[in-house]
Design an enzyme around this catalytic site. Structure first.
Site, mmCIF file in Angstrom:
data_model
loop_
_atom_site.group_PDB
_atom_site.id
_atom_site.type_symbol
_atom_site.label_atom_id
_atom_site.label_comp_id
_atom_site.label_asym_id
_atom_site.label_seq_id
_atom_site.Cartn_x
_atom_site.Cartn_y
_atom_site.Cartn_z
ATOM 1 C CE LYS A 1 58.424 -78.287 -60.407
ATOM 2 N NZ LYS A 1 59.687 -78.571 -60.476
ATOM 3 C CG ASN A 2 62.354 -77.696 -58.115
ATOM 4 O OD1 ASN A 2 61.537 -78.852 -58.552
ATOM 5 N ND2 ASN A 2 62.300 -76.503 -57.586
ATOM 6 C CB CYS B 1 57.490 -73.546 -66.414
ATOM 7 S SG CYS B 1 56.297 -74.429 -65.241
ATOM 8 N NE ARG C 1 63.583 -73.177 -67.390
ATOM 9 C CZ ARG C 1 62.548 -73.875 -65.974
ATOM 10 N NH1 ARG C 1 61.505 -74.609 -66.362
ATOM 11 N NH2 ARG C 1 63.673 -74.197 -64.799
ATOM 12 C CG ASP D 1 60.277 -72.707 -58.710
ATOM 13 O OD1 ASP D 1 60.595 -71.854 -59.773
ATOM 14 O OD2 ASP D 1 61.414 -73.140 -57.898
ATOM 15 N NE ARG E 1 55.058 -79.311 -65.307
ATOM 16 C CZ ARG E 1 56.926 -78.354 -65.295
ATOM 17 N NH1 ARG E 1 56.492 -77.447 -66.078
ATOM 18 N NH2 ARG E 1 57.828 -78.912 -65.460
HETATM 19 C C1 UD1 Z 1 65.833 -75.125 -60.760
HETATM 20 C C2 UD1 Z 1 63.925 -75.691 -60.589
HETATM 21 C C3 UD1 Z 1 63.214 -74.481 -60.806
HETATM 22 C C4 UD1 Z 1 64.189 -73.380 -60.193
HETATM 23 C C5 UD1 Z 1 64.738 -72.610 -60.257
HETATM 24 C C6 UD1 Z 1 65.598 -71.675 -60.291
HETATM 25 C C7 UD1 Z 1 64.323 -78.001 -60.565
HETATM 26 C C8 UD1 Z 1 63.662 -79.319 -61.302
HETATM 27 N N1 UD1 Z 1 63.723 -76.702 -61.095
HETATM 28 O O1 UD1 Z 1 65.553 -75.234 -62.584
HETATM 29 O O2 UD1 Z 1 61.773 -74.382 -60.416
HETATM 30 O O3 UD1 Z 1 62.806 -72.601 -61.138
HETATM 31 O O4 UD1 Z 1 65.858 -73.592 -60.256
HETATM 32 O O5 UD1 Z 1 65.767 -71.935 -58.948
HETATM 33 O O6 UD1 Z 1 64.761 -78.302 -59.750
HETATM 34 N N2 UD1 Z 1 70.520 -70.234 -66.690
HETATM 35 C C9 UD1 Z 1 71.470 -70.218 -68.116
HETATM 36 N N3 UD1 Z 1 72.205 -71.558 -68.612
HETATM 37 C C10 UD1 Z 1 72.443 -72.748 -68.436
HETATM 38 C C11 UD1 Z 1 71.296 -73.209 -67.127
HETATM 39 C C12 UD1 Z 1 70.818 -71.348 -66.487
HETATM 40 O O7 UD1 Z 1 71.594 -69.107 -68.421
HETATM 41 O O8 UD1 Z 1 72.836 -73.932 -68.944
HETATM 42 C C13 UD1 Z 1 69.841 -69.493 -65.796
HETATM 43 C C14 UD1 Z 1 68.377 -69.239 -66.157
HETATM 44 O O9 UD1 Z 1 67.711 -69.138 -67.985
HETATM 45 C C15 UD1 Z 1 68.088 -68.458 -65.189
HETATM 46 C C16 UD1 Z 1 68.946 -68.919 -64.404
HETATM 47 O O10 UD1 Z 1 70.294 -69.666 -64.547
HETATM 48 O O11 UD1 Z 1 68.042 -67.679 -65.531
HETATM 49 C C17 UD1 Z 1 68.628 -69.970 -63.363
HETATM 50 O O12 UD1 Z 1 68.250 -71.285 -64.195
HETATM 51 P P1 UD1 Z 1 68.741 -72.638 -62.626
HETATM 52 O O13 UD1 Z 1 69.240 -72.381 -61.437
HETATM 53 O O14 UD1 Z 1 69.499 -73.799 -64.223
HETATM 54 O O15 UD1 Z 1 67.007 -73.513 -62.597
HETATM 55 P P2 UD1 Z 1 66.767 -74.782 -63.232
HETATM 56 O O16 UD1 Z 1 67.966 -75.439 -62.630
HETATM 57 O O17 UD1 Z 1 66.182 -74.469 -64.928
#
Ligand code: UD1
Length: 418
Positions: free
Chosen positions: A22-23, A116, A121, A305, A397
């Site tokens: 998915k990711n 989710c 986030r 995850d 999802r």
């Molecule tokens: C992706 C995955 C999700 C997985 C996550 C962590 C996809 C579609 N989703 O989500 O399934 O759980 O990686 O492995 O690939 N953060 C910030 N600022 C930002 C971006 C992130 O503070 O601009 C923080 C988030 O709040 C969180 C951490 O960084 O605490 C990790 O988030 P991130 O790696 O960005 O996860 P996603 O890309 O949303």
């Protein structure tokens, strides 16, 4: 809305094939608008997040056609840079569209993304990186407007290895003028997959899978037909299901090297694990032992995850476990549902203290998010009696035909329309 009825207590035996990740698939959908030639993503899992991403692309004017599980995206007629709030609220991955819309149209208007409900986030890392590439950003009434004359390569340092921000930087810099050097990149296998996909389109990217990614901007990208990597989280979910229920299961298509920490933890539980080529075989016999400590970390650490599924397993192991969630603040929301089934878990902030009980009992529980929902399914598979898991929309999802695959392994799962 559908629900699962699950008769617990069946051991699992047999072989199950893993879906594409998915990711990986979601950012690849976003990347497809970087060229006006057709792009085919093969073996796309039929999950609702992919359907939602397809809808976003259609809204931009692209043609998206499913031939079985192969999806062809022709964005030659795409003309819009706006994504409606209804769709961005539905799907967090809509945020990837920022990078690809900026590359394609030099502007993007999207509502703050949803996904989710597992924590705050924020997307500050995405936006700051885009600014480094020459993008000006204004935010108003829940919408983000990004604009640039042109994208310019830059040195970017991420404070935290965010998966989504790393992917957005790749998408925004792939055709930028000059070279972008990204330090502190996320190292997840899905980022390597995005690099491979973009390079197959003609991009010049090296370093994905390490902390430093170097992107040399190219003038043009071409169409491609691409098969994404397999879903290590779905694979992990089946392995943990077998650990919970007992039995012997072979997961086909999973790369053990992408799942090192989970396999280590399952061995610690007392499972036997054999890996060969693209197969992982698990044997689980008798009562397993709790992991002393599981702490979620960016790759190659324990994946957030799989945190909920691992907690469901520890809930029925012997001893006690400390589960630490470092990525998302509120990712223990499924715990009260597990408690309805007799789990002994205490949550304090980012920590969950699990005291294993011999067996959970059946209950009616609700899936509040994707992976938490999967954890409830695993708990119900191991529990005594018939449980119902409500609100399958979250599970849909990310898992294609979860009940079919579990039934294939001997589980008693029925999907019922409510
Ligand atoms: C992706 C995955 C999700 C997985 C996550 C962590 C996809 C579609 N989703 O989500 O399934 O759980 O990686 O492995 O690939 N953060 C910030 N600022 C930002 C971006 C992130 O503070 O601009 C923080 C988030 O709040 C969180 C951490 O960084 O605490 C990790 O988030 P991130 O790696 O960005 O996860 P996603 O890309 O949303």
């Amino acid at each position: 809305m559908d629900k699962f009825m699950i008769d617990g207590g069946k051991r699992l035996y047999g072989s199950v094939r893993v879906q594409s990740a998915k990711n990986s698939v979601l950012p690849l959908f976003a990347a497809s608008v970087l060229t006006d030639q057709p792009v085919t993503i093969r073996e796309t899992p039929l999950i609702s997040d992919a359907a939602c991403m397809a809808q976003i692309l259609r809204e931009l004017g692209a043609e998206v056609r499913f031939h079985g599980s192969d999806v062809t995206i022709d964005s030659s007629n795409a003309c819009s840079h706006e994504i409606s709030s209804a769709l961005t609220k539905e799907l967090r991955s809509s945020v990837f569209m920022l990078g690809s819309l900026l590359t394609r149209f030099h502007r993007a208007l999207i509502a703050y993304p949803g996904g989710c409900d597992i924590g705050l986030r924020p997307i500050d890392l995405h936006l700051n990186a885009l600014k480094r590439l020459g993008v000006s950003i204004s935010e108003r009434d829940g919408f983000i407007l990004c604009r640039c004359e042109k994208l310019r390569g830059a040195e970017i340092v991420l404070d935290f290895p965010s998966v989504g921000a790393t992917e957005n930087i790749l998408l925004a810099s792939v055709k930028a003028e000059g070279t972008t050097v990204l330090q502190g990149a996320a190292k997840e296998p899905e980022i390597v997959d995005l690099q491979n996909f973009l390079n197959a389109m003609g991009a010049k990217i090296v370093g994905a899978g390490t902390d430093v990614i170097r992107i040399e901007g190219v003038k043009e990208l071409r169409g491609v037909s691409y098969r994404p990597i397999k879903d290590r989280i779905e694979a992990g979910t089946f392995l943990i299901a077998c650990a919970v229920c007992g039995g012997e299961v072979e997961v086909v298509g999973a790369k053990a090297e992408n799942m090192g920490m989970l396999l280590h933890k399952l061995r610690e539980n007392g499972c036997k694990i054999h890996t060969k080529n693209d197969k992982i075989r698990i044997e689980s016999h008798g009562r397993l032992k709790c992991n002393r400590r599981i702490e979620t970390m960016p790759f190659p650490g324990f994946p957030t995850d799989l945190q909920a599924q691992a907690t469901a397993l520890n809930a029925v192991c012997e001893g006690g476990a400390l589960i630490v969630e470092n990525l998302f603040e509120t990712r223990f929301k499924y715990v009260p549902e597990l408690q309805k089934m007799g789990a002994d878990i205490e949550v304090k902030g980012r920590h969950a203290f699990v005291r294993g009980v011999p067996r959970l009992h059946a209950a009616s529980v609700s899936a509040g998010d994707l992976r938490g929902g999967a954890a409830l399914v695993l708990a119900a598979l191991g529990a005594e009696g018939t449980s119902e898991v409500l609100d399958l929309s979250h599970i849909d999802r990310g898992y294609a035909d979860l009940q079919g695959k579990l039934k294939q392994l001997g589980a008693e799962v029925r999907r019922v329309r409510v």
